[in-house]
Design a protein around this motif. Structure first.
Motif, PDB file in Angstrom:
ATOM      1  N   ARG A 132       0.827  -1.213   0.000  1.00 54.88           N
ATOM      2  CA  ARG A 132       0.000   0.000   0.000  1.00 54.88           C
ATOM      3  C   ARG A 132       0.858   1.259   0.000  1.00 54.88           C
ATOM      4  O   ARG A 132       0.551   2.246  -0.676  1.00 54.88           O
ATOM      5  N   LEU A 149      -3.569   0.470   6.759  1.00 51.62           N
ATOM      6  CA  LEU A 149      -3.377   0.470   5.298  1.00 51.62           C
ATOM      7  C   LEU A 149      -3.489   1.891   4.740  1.00 51.62           C
ATOM      8  O   LEU A 149      -2.680   2.311   3.912  1.00 51.62           O
ATOM      9  N   GLU A 195      -0.481   4.114   2.994  1.00 45.34           N
ATOM     10  CA  GLU A 195      -0.613   4.733   1.662  1.00 45.34           C
ATOM     11  C   GLU A 195      -0.246   6.222   1.729  1.00 45.34           C
ATOM     12  O   GLU A 195       0.472   6.742   0.872  1.00 45.34           O
TER      13      GLU A 195
END
Ligand code: FMN
Length: 306
Positions: free
Chosen positions: A23, A166, A170
């Motif tokens: 990610r 996650l 990112e």
């Protein structure tokens, strides 16, 4: 193109850490002009540092080991050429993993060359059991502090809030890509000692940690190493003693500033004091007895502090 080197320290191919890593890479790849080069530490040969100090003594500050983190090693040279590094690490034994530690330990030559000072860096630490992802992130911050990497922050993740992790991974990837692009387009902006004390203050409280180290945890000026060394007449070399006295003055001042709650100033003064303490111990203990050379200029210069 700017290059982000994304480093994964988990051997589990479809594990939690690997997913976070992916990610972060996706986040970085969203930014135009940035390429992501992925590395799994388990695919590389990295031996432990043998403390031969060739990297300090030699003018090119290169490690002579023949593995992937030696001076000619493929991983060392990827790091050297990068515009930014992201490291994703599984939490082992309530801290960072041994392989991550090994990788960072072998980046030691960069302290002396100043070769990655100012390069953006961020990390992800992932736990799934009892936790300690926060402390693992602190471990990594502490281990990279001396390289002068431009610390963008850490993402401590636990499986119990994995989806949020996650998203944060990112975002860290995006932030890294922007910083790497800047590094490539505008040139490297080096980080000063004083700046390091600020940019590393989350999640690792460098100020508190340094004070604890000086006092073995008591947080009392009387117990600080320079003060004790002066009192006990430990330092013999004149050129070391002069710097020790200066270090002690600065450290005394940092303690006083804390009492007055002037924390920002205290950070700067402690940073100066710690650079002087490093120089003093180098002159007294390392220069003749261990390394055989003066401290390289790139590491914690003290010229402005006298
Ligand atoms: C040697 C070892 C030590 C570990 N220590 C911890 C720990 O201190 N805390 C924790 O939450 N999980 C611990 N774990 C579990 C790992 O953190 C787990 O593998 C983690 O979720 C990383 O994800 P991944 O292995 O899927 O990449 C440990 C695993 C191993 C193999």
């Amino acid at each position: 193109m700017a290059t982000v080197v994304a480093v994964l320290a988990s051997a589990r191919k479809k594990g939690w850490t690997q997913q976070l890593f992916e990610r972060a890479c996706n986040g970085a790849q969203k930014i135009q002009g940035v390429e992501v080069e992925t590395v799994n530490l388990h695919d590389y040969e990295i031996s432990s540092c043998k403390a031969c100090f060739t990297c300090i003594r030699s003018e090119d500050h290169i490690c002579t080991q023949k593995d992937d983190m030696g001076g000619k090693g493929r991983l060392f040279n990827k790091v050297k050429k990068a515009n930014g590094i992201i490291l994703a690490d599984p939490v082992f034994l309530w801290g960072s993993s041994a392989l991550t530690h090994l990788f960072l330990e072998r980046m030691y030559p960069f302290i002396w060359s100043g070769g990655i000072n100012g390069m953006p860096f961020g990390s992800i630490s992932c736990a799934s059991n009892s936790g300690f992802q926060y402390q693992a992130s602190q471990d990594i911050a502490k281990q990279v502090f001396n390289f002068g990497l431009r610390y963008l922050g850490a993402v401590p993740v636990h499986a119990s809030y994995f989806d949020q992790g996650l998203k944060e991974a990112e975002k860290l990837g995006e932030k890294m890509a922007m910083a790497a692009l800047k590094d490539q387009q505008e040139g490297r902006q080096t980080v000063t000692d004083r700046e390091k004390f600020r940019i590393y203050s989350q999640p690792w409280n460098v100020f508190r940690s340094y004070m604890e180290s000086l006092t073995n945890g008591s947080m009392k000026f009387e117990d600080s190493m320079p003060q004790r060394a002066l009192k006990n007449g430990v330092f013999q070399r004149e050129e070391a003693l002069a710097v020790l006295e200066k270090a002690n003055e600065k450290i005394r001042e940092a303690f006083e500033l804390v009492k007055r709650q002037e924390y920002e100033k205290a950070h700067d003064v402690l940073s100066d004091g710690s650079a002087l303490w490093t120089e003093a111990t180098w002159r007294e203990f390392l220069e003749l007895k261990v390394i055989g050379v003066k401290k390289p200029k790139a590491y914690r210069p003290i010229d402005d502090l006298f």
